[in-house]
Design a protein around this motif. Structure first.
Motif, PDB file in Angstrom:
ATOM      1  N   LEU A  34       0.817  -1.094   0.099  1.00 26.71           N
ATOM      2  CA  LEU A  34       0.128   0.009  -0.101  1.00 26.71           C
ATOM      3  C   LEU A  34       0.778   1.452  -0.257  1.00 26.71           C
ATOM      4  CD1 LEU A  34      -3.072   0.681   2.114  1.00 26.71           C
ATOM      5  CD2 LEU A  34      -1.681   2.411   2.206  1.00 26.71           C
ATOM      6  N   LYS A  35       1.695   1.397   0.899  1.00 23.21           N
ATOM      7  CA  LYS A  35       2.398   2.553   1.069  1.00 23.21           C
ATOM      8  C   LYS A  35       3.270   2.901  -0.506  1.00 23.21           C
ATOM      9  CE  LYS A  35       5.424   5.286   4.393  1.00 23.21           C
ATOM     10  NZ  LYS A  35       5.926   5.311   5.533  1.00 23.21           N
ATOM     11  N   ALA A  36       4.076   1.838  -0.897  1.00 23.09           N
ATOM     12  CA  ALA A  36       4.795   1.887  -2.033  1.00 23.09           C
ATOM     13  C   ALA A  36       4.040   2.444  -3.204  1.00 23.09           C
ATOM     14  CB  ALA A  36       5.599   0.620  -2.313  1.00 23.09           C
ATOM     15  N   GLU A  37       2.768   1.905  -3.386  1.00 19.45           N
ATOM     16  CA  GLU A  37       1.845   2.115  -4.350  1.00 19.45           C
ATOM     17  C   GLU A  37       1.402   3.690  -3.987  1.00 19.45           C
ATOM     18  OE1 GLU A  37      -1.070  -0.677  -4.454  1.00 19.45           O
ATOM     19  OE2 GLU A  37       0.384  -2.337  -4.026  1.00 19.45           O
ATOM     20  N   HIS A  38       0.970   4.119  -2.997  1.00 11.98           N
ATOM     21  CA  HIS A  38       0.373   5.313  -2.540  1.00 11.98           C
ATOM     22  C   HIS A  38       1.667   6.420  -3.096  1.00 11.98           C
ATOM     23  CE1 HIS A  38      -1.542   8.366  -0.052  1.00 11.98           C
ATOM     24  NE2 HIS A  38      -0.356   8.566  -0.120  1.00 11.98           N
ATOM     25  N   ASN A  39       2.763   6.312  -2.608  1.00 10.73           N
ATOM     26  CA  ASN A  39       4.054   6.860  -2.842  1.00 10.73           C
ATOM     27  C   ASN A  39       4.357   7.205  -4.259  1.00 10.73           C
ATOM     28  OD1 ASN A  39       4.029   7.642  -0.149  1.00 10.73           O
ATOM     29  ND2 ASN A  39       5.805   6.197   0.322  1.00 10.73           N
ATOM     30  N   ALA A  40       4.080   5.968  -4.972  1.00 11.38           N
ATOM     31  CA  ALA A  40       4.494   6.038  -6.416  1.00 11.38           C
ATOM     32  C   ALA A  40       3.346   7.247  -7.189  1.00 11.38           C
ATOM     33  CB  ALA A  40       4.127   4.732  -7.136  1.00 11.38           C
ATOM     34  N   VAL A  41       2.049   7.055  -6.953  1.00 13.49           N
ATOM     35  CA  VAL A  41       1.009   8.053  -7.390  1.00 13.49           C
ATOM     36  C   VAL A  41       1.482   9.692  -6.894  1.00 13.49           C
ATOM     37  CG1 VAL A  41      -1.243   8.829  -7.317  1.00 13.49           C
ATOM     38  CG2 VAL A  41      -0.536   6.495  -7.643  1.00 13.49           C
ATOM     39  N   ARG A  42       1.900   9.622  -5.760  1.00 10.14           N
ATOM     40  CA  ARG A  42       2.135  11.150  -5.243  1.00 10.14           C
ATOM     41  C   ARG A  42       3.398  11.555  -5.718  1.00 10.14           C
ATOM     42  NH1 ARG A  42      -2.522  12.226  -4.127  1.00 10.14           N
ATOM     43  NH2 ARG A  42      -3.256  12.005  -2.109  1.00 10.14           N
ATOM     44  N   CYS A 221      -1.476  -0.289  -9.011  1.00  8.27           N
ATOM     45  CA  CYS A 221      -1.756   0.230  -7.654  1.00  8.27           C
ATOM     46  C   CYS A 221      -3.439  -0.520  -7.531  1.00  8.27           C
ATOM     47  CB  CYS A 221      -1.984   1.502  -7.666  1.00  8.27           C
ATOM     48  SG  CYS A 221      -0.539   2.624  -7.740  1.00  8.27           S
ATOM     49  N   GLY A 222      -3.507  -0.821  -6.114  1.00  5.41           N
ATOM     50  CA  GLY A 222      -4.913  -1.332  -5.796  1.00  5.41           C
ATOM     51  C   GLY A 222      -5.790  -0.521  -4.924  1.00  5.41           C
ATOM     52  N   LEU A 223      -6.754  -1.117  -4.595  1.00  7.00           N
ATOM     53  CA  LEU A 223      -7.989  -0.396  -3.833  1.00  7.00           C
ATOM     54  C   LEU A 223      -7.328   0.305  -2.495  1.00  7.00           C
ATOM     55  CD1 LEU A 223     -11.287  -2.609  -4.341  1.00  7.00           C
ATOM     56  CD2 LEU A 223     -10.485  -0.590  -5.616  1.00  7.00           C
ATOM     57  N   GLY A 224      -6.455  -0.534  -1.996  1.00  6.18           N
ATOM     58  CA  GLY A 224      -5.941   0.141  -0.602  1.00  6.18           C
ATOM     59  C   GLY A 224      -5.443   1.490  -0.783  1.00  6.18           C
ATOM     60  N   CYS A 225      -4.350   1.587  -1.717  1.00  6.38           N
ATOM     61  CA  CYS A 225      -3.905   3.113  -1.882  1.00  6.38           C
ATOM     62  C   CYS A 225      -4.911   3.973  -2.447  1.00  6.38           C
ATOM     63  CB  CYS A 225      -2.504   2.845  -2.697  1.00  6.38           C
ATOM     64  SG  CYS A 225      -2.746   2.983  -4.185  1.00  6.38           S
ATOM     65  N   ARG A 226      -5.801   3.594  -3.337  1.00 12.01           N
ATOM     66  CA  ARG A 226      -6.742   4.367  -3.604  1.00 12.01           C
ATOM     67  C   ARG A 226      -7.825   5.065  -2.759  1.00 12.01           C
ATOM     68  NH1 ARG A 226      -9.483   5.133  -8.621  1.00 12.01           N
ATOM     69  NH2 ARG A 226     -11.673   5.170  -8.723  1.00 12.01           N
ATOM     70  N   THR A 318       1.270  10.082   3.350  1.00 10.74           N
ATOM     71  CA  THR A 318       2.000  11.083   2.752  1.00 10.74           C
ATOM     72  C   THR A 318       2.287  12.054   4.110  1.00 10.74           C
ATOM     73  OG1 THR A 318       0.656  11.251   0.735  1.00 10.74           O
ATOM     74  CG2 THR A 318       1.773  13.547   1.456  1.00 10.74           C
ATOM     75  N   LEU A 319       1.315  12.351   4.835  1.00 15.76           N
ATOM     76  CA  LEU A 319       1.384  13.150   6.033  1.00 15.76           C
ATOM     77  C   LEU A 319       2.151  12.405   7.391  1.00 15.76           C
ATOM     78  CD1 LEU A 319      -1.999  14.866   5.580  1.00 15.76           C
ATOM     79  CD2 LEU A 319       0.193  15.808   4.958  1.00 15.76           C
ATOM     80  N   ASN A 320       2.007  10.928   7.402  1.00 16.18           N
ATOM     81  CA  ASN A 320       2.134  10.401   8.641  1.00 16.18           C
ATOM     82  C   ASN A 320       1.473  10.797   9.623  1.00 16.18           C
ATOM     83  OD1 ASN A 320       3.731   8.345   9.924  1.00 16.18           O
ATOM     84  ND2 ASN A 320       5.387   9.724  10.523  1.00 16.18           N
ATOM     85  N   GLN A 321       0.064  10.709   9.465  1.00 16.24           N
ATOM     86  CA  GLN A 321      -0.630  11.234  10.364  1.00 16.24           C
ATOM     87  C   GLN A 321      -2.010  10.515  10.167  1.00 16.24           C
ATOM     88  OE1 GLN A 321      -0.699  14.159  12.810  1.00 16.24           O
ATOM     89  NE2 GLN A 321      -2.774  13.253  13.215  1.00 16.24           N
ATOM     90  N   ALA A 322      -2.632  10.226  11.495  1.00 16.77           N
ATOM     91  CA  ALA A 322      -4.256   9.599  11.391  1.00 16.77           C
ATOM     92  C   ALA A 322      -5.199  10.469  10.968  1.00 16.77           C
ATOM     93  CB  ALA A 322      -4.148   9.045  12.557  1.00 16.77           C
ATOM     94  N   ILE A 323      -5.836  10.492  10.017  1.00 15.10           N
ATOM     95  CA  ILE A 323      -6.898  11.419   9.562  1.00 15.10           C
ATOM     96  C   ILE A 323      -8.186  10.598   9.582  1.00 15.10           C
ATOM     97  CG2 ILE A 323      -5.515  12.991   8.498  1.00 15.10           C
ATOM     98  CD1 ILE A 323      -6.129  11.610   5.876  1.00 15.10           C
ATOM     99  N   ALA A 324      -9.329  11.553   9.442  1.00 17.48           N
ATOM    100  CA  ALA A 324     -10.711  10.936   9.336  1.00 17.48           C
ATOM    101  C   ALA A 324     -11.663  11.590   8.854  1.00 17.48           C
ATOM    102  CB  ALA A 324     -11.098  10.330  10.632  1.00 17.48           C
TER     103      ALA A 324
END
Length: 364
Positions: A34-42, A221-226, A318-324
């Motif tokens: 998830l994190k690698a895929e997320h960062n690839a898009v960012r 990339c999968g649904l996780g990082c989406r 990206t932010l290393n912060q829990a958000i909701a």
């Protein structure tokens, strides 16, 4: 229940994707992580198989006039080649689905809808549009849809596209092009908060394009990082952040309502009353102030009293912060409001913050 598979399933399986059930489909939730895929898009570019989404072709005289009654946005603003993100509303101004309408001229248009609501949307649209002479064609199973997202999406996708300079395609515009010798539909839209394109082609061309993009180094990339990508930019997930019982004003989508440009649309009377009287709840952004991740349906408390529920929550890579995101009563839906989230029987502090949590430099 037998799960549906997209035409790209075998390619994802070969890439050792991990699959989950999603809205009746067997979908890749992650490939390399998830994190690698997320960062690839960012940071660069990634690609998503979103072929499970609903795809409806519309045609007929007075198409826009007929569709206008079902959405709060003024589709008459659009020229051929432009698109509008909007919502289908029920009689109570609840959101049936959030959709993108692609205007192709006076007599033609295209809708992309959510996979989970494809049948519901089809039934609603058919009931309201067919009596007005509008024909609908469901091509959901006949087309592959690939999202190529990230700051390097344009330069990466361009070598595979003929007859279209992607740089000329503005945000929320679309056009026909040629890929692998066949007609392709390309839109500069997406669900990640980054620049990017959504490409609709035949299954055969889609399989070739996916493989060539992979060979060119584009990260699958999968649904996780989406989900983490869209949540960082506070994009709504239907069924969690918006549904049949929430209105655009409550969901922070008031900008979709073109009040003075439309005499009528389903739900307008309810929204007009809400605008006059004020909404009782509002979707807000929350930032955790201690370790702990707020998840869907976790209670939100103020001074020990439950006042709302989390609709979506994650740890932002990206932010290393829990958000909701959560719906709170109007009196608590203000920036800086201190709240607590109940996580497995314990209370964790959080505060209301401005949305979105993250804004891409490429979209500013």
């Amino acid at each position: 229940m037998t799960l549906l598979r997209t035409p790209l399933y075998d390619l994802s399986a070969a890439a050792k994707a991990r699959f989950v059930e999603f809205s009746g489909w067997e979908m890749a939730v992650q490939y390399s992580g998830l994190k690698a895929e997320h960062n690839a898009v960012r940071d660069s570019v990634g690609m998503f198989d979103i072929s499970h989404m609903g795809k409806f072709a519309l045609a007929g005289e007075n198409l826009v006039a007929a569709l206008q009654t079902l959405v709060p946005s003024n589709l008459a603003r659009l020229s051929a080649g432009q698109a509008q993100y909007t919502v289908l509303l029920n009689e109570k101004a609840g959101i049936i689905d959030d959709i993108i309408y692609y205007h192709q001229g006076d007599r033609q248009g295209f809708l992309i809808v959510n996979a989970a609501t494809t049948q519901k949307d089809w039934d609603w649209l058919t009931a309201h549009l067919q009596p007005k002479g509008i024909s609908l064609t469901d091509v959901s199973r006949e087309k592959v849809l690939i999202a190529v997202q990230g700051q390097k999406a344009e330069v990466t996708l361009q070598p595979f596209v003929e007859n279209l300079d992607l740089a000329s395609l503005k945000m929320f515009n679309h056009s026909e092009a040629t890929i692998e010798g066949e007609s392709a539909f390309i839109a500069r839209t997406g669900y990640t908060g980054e620049d990017g394109f959504e490409v609709m082609v035949s299954p055969a061309v889609g399989q070739k394009l996916w493989q060539k993009l992979s060979d060119a180094g584009v990260v699958p990339c999968g649904l996780g990082c989406r989900d983490t990508l869209r949540l960082e930019t506070a994009l709504h997930l239907y069924g969690q952040d918006i549904d049949d019982d929430t209105t655009p004003l409550e969901a922070g989508l008031g900008w979709l309502i073109h009040w003075d440009e439309k005499d009528y649309f389903i739900g307008k009377e309810i929204l007009t009353a809400q605008k006059k009287q004020g909404i009782t709840k509002r979707l807000v952004g929350l930032e955790m102030q201690a370790r702990g991740i707020a998840r869907h349906d976790y209670p939100v408390l103020v001074e020990g009293k439950a006042v709302g529920l989390v609709t979506s929550g994650t740890m932002s890579p990206t932010l290393n912060q829990a958000i909701a995101l959560a719906y709170l009563p109007r009196e608590f839906a203000k920036k800086g409001q201190a709240v607590e989230i109940e996580i497995r029987g314990k209370l964790y502090p959080a505060k209301v913050v401005k949305k979105p949590f993250y804004r891409s430099p490429s979209r500013k």
